[in-house]
Design a protein around this motif. Structure first.
Motif, PDB file in Angstrom:
ATOM      1  N   TYR A  83     -90.268 111.507  60.339  1.00  0.00           N
ATOM      2  CA  TYR A  83     -90.106 110.084  60.620  1.00  0.00           C
ATOM      3  C   TYR A  83     -88.871 109.897  61.490  1.00  0.00           C
ATOM      4  O   TYR A  83     -88.121 110.854  61.743  1.00  0.00           O
ATOM      5  N   ASP A  84     -88.630 108.692  61.951  1.00  0.00           N
ATOM      6  CA  ASP A  84     -87.476 108.439  62.807  1.00  0.00           C
ATOM      7  C   ASP A  84     -86.178 108.833  62.105  1.00  0.00           C
ATOM      8  O   ASP A  84     -85.881 108.354  61.012  1.00  0.00           O
ATOM      9  N   GLY A  85     -85.423 109.740  62.737  1.00  0.00           N
ATOM     10  CA  GLY A  85     -84.163 110.207  62.179  1.00  0.00           C
ATOM     11  C   GLY A  85     -84.279 111.446  61.315  1.00  0.00           C
ATOM     12  O   GLY A  85     -83.260 111.985  60.870  1.00  0.00           O
ATOM     13  N   ALA A  86     -85.496 111.922  61.069  1.00  0.00           N
ATOM     14  CA  ALA A  86     -85.667 113.112  60.228  1.00  0.00           C
ATOM     15  C   ALA A  86     -85.112 114.345  60.936  1.00  0.00           C
ATOM     16  O   ALA A  86     -85.331 114.529  62.130  1.00  0.00           O
ATOM     17  N   PRO A  87     -84.390 115.208  60.226  1.00  0.00           N
ATOM     18  CA  PRO A  87     -83.904 116.448  60.847  1.00  0.00           C
ATOM     19  C   PRO A  87     -85.062 117.375  61.163  1.00  0.00           C
ATOM     20  O   PRO A  87     -86.025 117.467  60.407  1.00  0.00           O
ATOM     21  N   TRP A  88     -84.962 118.082  62.310  1.00  0.00           N
ATOM     22  CA  TRP A  88     -86.046 118.955  62.718  1.00  0.00           C
ATOM     23  C   TRP A  88     -85.488 120.123  63.503  1.00  0.00           C
ATOM     24  O   TRP A  88     -84.266 120.297  63.600  1.00  0.00           O
ATOM     25  N   LYS A  89     -86.359 120.926  64.081  1.00  0.00           N
ATOM     26  CA  LYS A  89     -85.962 122.168  64.731  1.00  0.00           C
ATOM     27  C   LYS A  89     -85.271 121.891  66.066  1.00  0.00           C
ATOM     28  O   LYS A  89     -85.432 120.813  66.650  1.00  0.00           O
ATOM     29  N   PRO A  90     -84.485 122.853  66.578  1.00  0.00           N
ATOM     30  CA  PRO A  90     -83.787 122.661  67.853  1.00  0.00           C
ATOM     31  C   PRO A  90     -84.750 122.371  69.000  1.00  0.00           C
ATOM     32  O   PRO A  90     -85.858 122.897  69.056  1.00  0.00           O
ATOM     33  N   ILE A 113     -85.847 113.703  64.836  1.00  0.00           N
ATOM     34  CA  ILE A 113     -87.008 113.000  65.363  1.00  0.00           C
ATOM     35  C   ILE A 113     -86.572 111.632  65.879  1.00  0.00           C
ATOM     36  O   ILE A 113     -85.891 110.879  65.184  1.00  0.00           O
ATOM     37  N   GLN A 114     -86.951 111.331  67.112  1.00  0.00           N
ATOM     38  CA  GLN A 114     -86.659 110.022  67.705  1.00  0.00           C
ATOM     39  C   GLN A 114     -87.981 109.286  67.911  1.00  0.00           C
ATOM     40  O   GLN A 114     -88.643 109.438  68.930  1.00  0.00           O
ATOM     41  N   ALA A 115     -88.353 108.483  66.932  1.00  0.00           N
ATOM     42  CA  ALA A 115     -89.621 107.757  66.992  1.00  0.00           C
ATOM     43  C   ALA A 115     -89.409 106.261  67.178  1.00  0.00           C
ATOM     44  O   ALA A 115     -90.316 105.464  66.935  1.00  0.00           O
ATOM     45  N   GLY A 155     -87.209 106.573  72.383  1.00  0.00           N
ATOM     46  CA  GLY A 155     -87.059 107.844  71.690  1.00  0.00           C
ATOM     47  C   GLY A 155     -87.904 108.939  72.313  1.00  0.00           C
ATOM     48  O   GLY A 155     -89.030 108.698  72.761  1.00  0.00           O
ATOM     49  N   VAL A 156     -87.373 110.150  72.318  1.00  0.00           N
ATOM     50  CA  VAL A 156     -88.038 111.257  72.996  1.00  0.00           C
ATOM     51  C   VAL A 156     -89.389 111.586  72.367  1.00  0.00           C
ATOM     52  O   VAL A 156     -90.258 112.168  73.019  1.00  0.00           O
ATOM     53  N   ASP A 157     -89.602 111.185  71.112  1.00  0.00           N
ATOM     54  CA  ASP A 157     -90.858 111.501  70.430  1.00  0.00           C
ATOM     55  C   ASP A 157     -91.842 110.336  70.422  1.00  0.00           C
ATOM     56  O   ASP A 157     -92.855 110.392  69.726  1.00  0.00           O
ATOM     57  N   THR A 158     -91.557 109.283  71.187  1.00  0.00           N
ATOM     58  CA  THR A 158     -92.477 108.156  71.287  1.00  0.00           C
ATOM     59  C   THR A 158     -93.446 108.376  72.446  1.00  0.00           C
ATOM     60  O   THR A 158     -93.270 109.278  73.266  1.00  0.00           O
ATOM     61  N   ARG A 159     -94.437 107.517  72.530  1.00  0.00           N
ATOM     62  CA  ARG A 159     -95.391 107.587  73.642  1.00  0.00           C
ATOM     63  C   ARG A 159     -94.844 106.908  74.897  1.00  0.00           C
ATOM     64  O   ARG A 159     -95.545 106.791  75.904  1.00  0.00           O
ATOM     65  N   GLY A 210     -95.747 106.767  65.010  1.00  0.00           N
ATOM     66  CA  GLY A 210     -94.328 106.934  64.732  1.00  0.00           C
ATOM     67  C   GLY A 210     -94.041 108.017  63.711  1.00  0.00           C
ATOM     68  O   GLY A 210     -92.884 108.228  63.331  1.00  0.00           O
ATOM     69  N   TYR A 211     -95.072 108.718  63.267  1.00  0.00           N
ATOM     70  CA  TYR A 211     -94.910 109.787  62.291  1.00  0.00           C
ATOM     71  C   TYR A 211     -95.514 111.086  62.818  1.00  0.00           C
ATOM     72  O   TYR A 211     -96.436 111.077  63.637  1.00  0.00           O
ATOM     73  N   TYR A 212     -94.999 112.197  62.287  1.00  0.00           N
ATOM     74  CA  TYR A 212     -95.557 113.516  62.556  1.00  0.00           C
ATOM     75  C   TYR A 212     -95.669 114.259  61.225  1.00  0.00           C
ATOM     76  O   TYR A 212     -94.988 113.930  60.254  1.00  0.00           O
TER      77      TYR A 212
END
Length: 272
Positions: A42-49, A63-65, A78-82, A95-97
């Motif tokens: 979700y937005d702000g969740a820590p993830w891989k480099p 995650i930038q959603a 956000g880089v992870d948005t459409r 907005g989720y993965y």
């Protein structure tokens, strides 16, 4: 993942999440049950480099959603948005993965580091859930609660107090959350005859808006999720990108034509 799935994850104390509760709506990803954090990104969740071409947009592996407005009026998607700066076509519509079954240790690099993971055919959790459902259907609520509690206690949730139809509904939610991405949901939906209820829902995304607080210092290049620097709002929003219409005939499988050819008296199931 859709918001309909995410809403099923309770708070850590077992309280149902409710968008009409101002405290929940103000921080929807705080203090949720353990399975939420192991299943959903979700937005702000820590993830891989990030890869070398993306790290300039996200230096903190989060995650930038959402969409972030800075004091000078700059709006960063956000880089992870459409609408993001990298492969926007590949961004999530909701907005989720999914995090479940994804190895965070493997670098996010295509196509050099492809994840290989064995998909579980059946886990012990599913065996326990099957037993719980059988116990409910045979009116042995004590046995059902005892084994359902084992799964809930593992996730830090309180013991089950429901009975009757409320116990059955609680069990269904527990099963949905526990078996995400394990090819169970479609068959559960058919077995429970819940096709229209499950698929005729409006798909929603949660629009995350961050606004920089006055007097704070941060640049788009150094953005990260921080409630000390930004005020955030979360708005569930209906989206339409595919028509999901349930048709009752899919409760049944079609009879193979080769079987009908062997015996013309066989009548094909309706709708096929």
């Amino acid at each position: 993942p859709t918001e309909a799935l995410v809403e099923k994850y309770t708070l850590a104390d077992g309280t149902e999440f409710d968008w009409d509760n101002p405290a929940h709506a103000a921080a929807p990803y705080d203090n949720r049950e353990a399975r939420f954090y192991s299943t959903i990104l979700y937005d702000g969740a820590p993830w891989k480099p990030r890869t070398d071409d993306v790290v300039k947009f996200d230096q903190f592996n989060e995650i930038q959603a959402g969409f972030y407005t800075f004091s000078d009026g700059t709006i960063v998607n956000g880089v992870d948005t459409r609408q993001g700066p990298v492969e926007d076509w590949n961004g999530s519509r909701t907005g989720y993965y999914f995090k479940k079954f994804v190895d965070p240790a493997i670098p996010a690099s295509w196509p050099n580091n492809l994840q290989k993971i064995d998909a579980p055919y059946i886990r012990f959790s599913e065996i326990l859930l099957n037993y719980v459902e059988a116990s409910i259907n045979t009116n042995d609520e004590g046995e059902a609660k005892a084994w359902l509690n084992r799964l809930r206690f593992r996730n830090g949730l309180p013991e089950v107090t429901e009975s009757g139809s409320a116990l059955l509904e609680l069990y269904k939610r527990e099963r949905d959350k526990e078996l995400v991405n394990e090819d169970a949901r479609l068959f559960d939906m058919k077995r429970w005859l819940e096709g229209p209820y499950s698929l005729d829902k409006q798909v929603q995304q949660v629009v995350v808006q961050g606004t920089q607080k006055p007097g704070t210092s941060v640049t788009p290049e150094t953005y990260r999720k921080d409630t000390a620097l930004f005020d955030y709002t979360y708005t569930p929003t209906n989206i339409v990108f595919e028509n999901r219409i349930w048709q009752d005939h899919v409760y049944f499988m079609p009879i193979k034509q080769e079987e009908i050819d062997k015996d013309p008296s066989i009548i094909q199931n309706p709708g096929y």
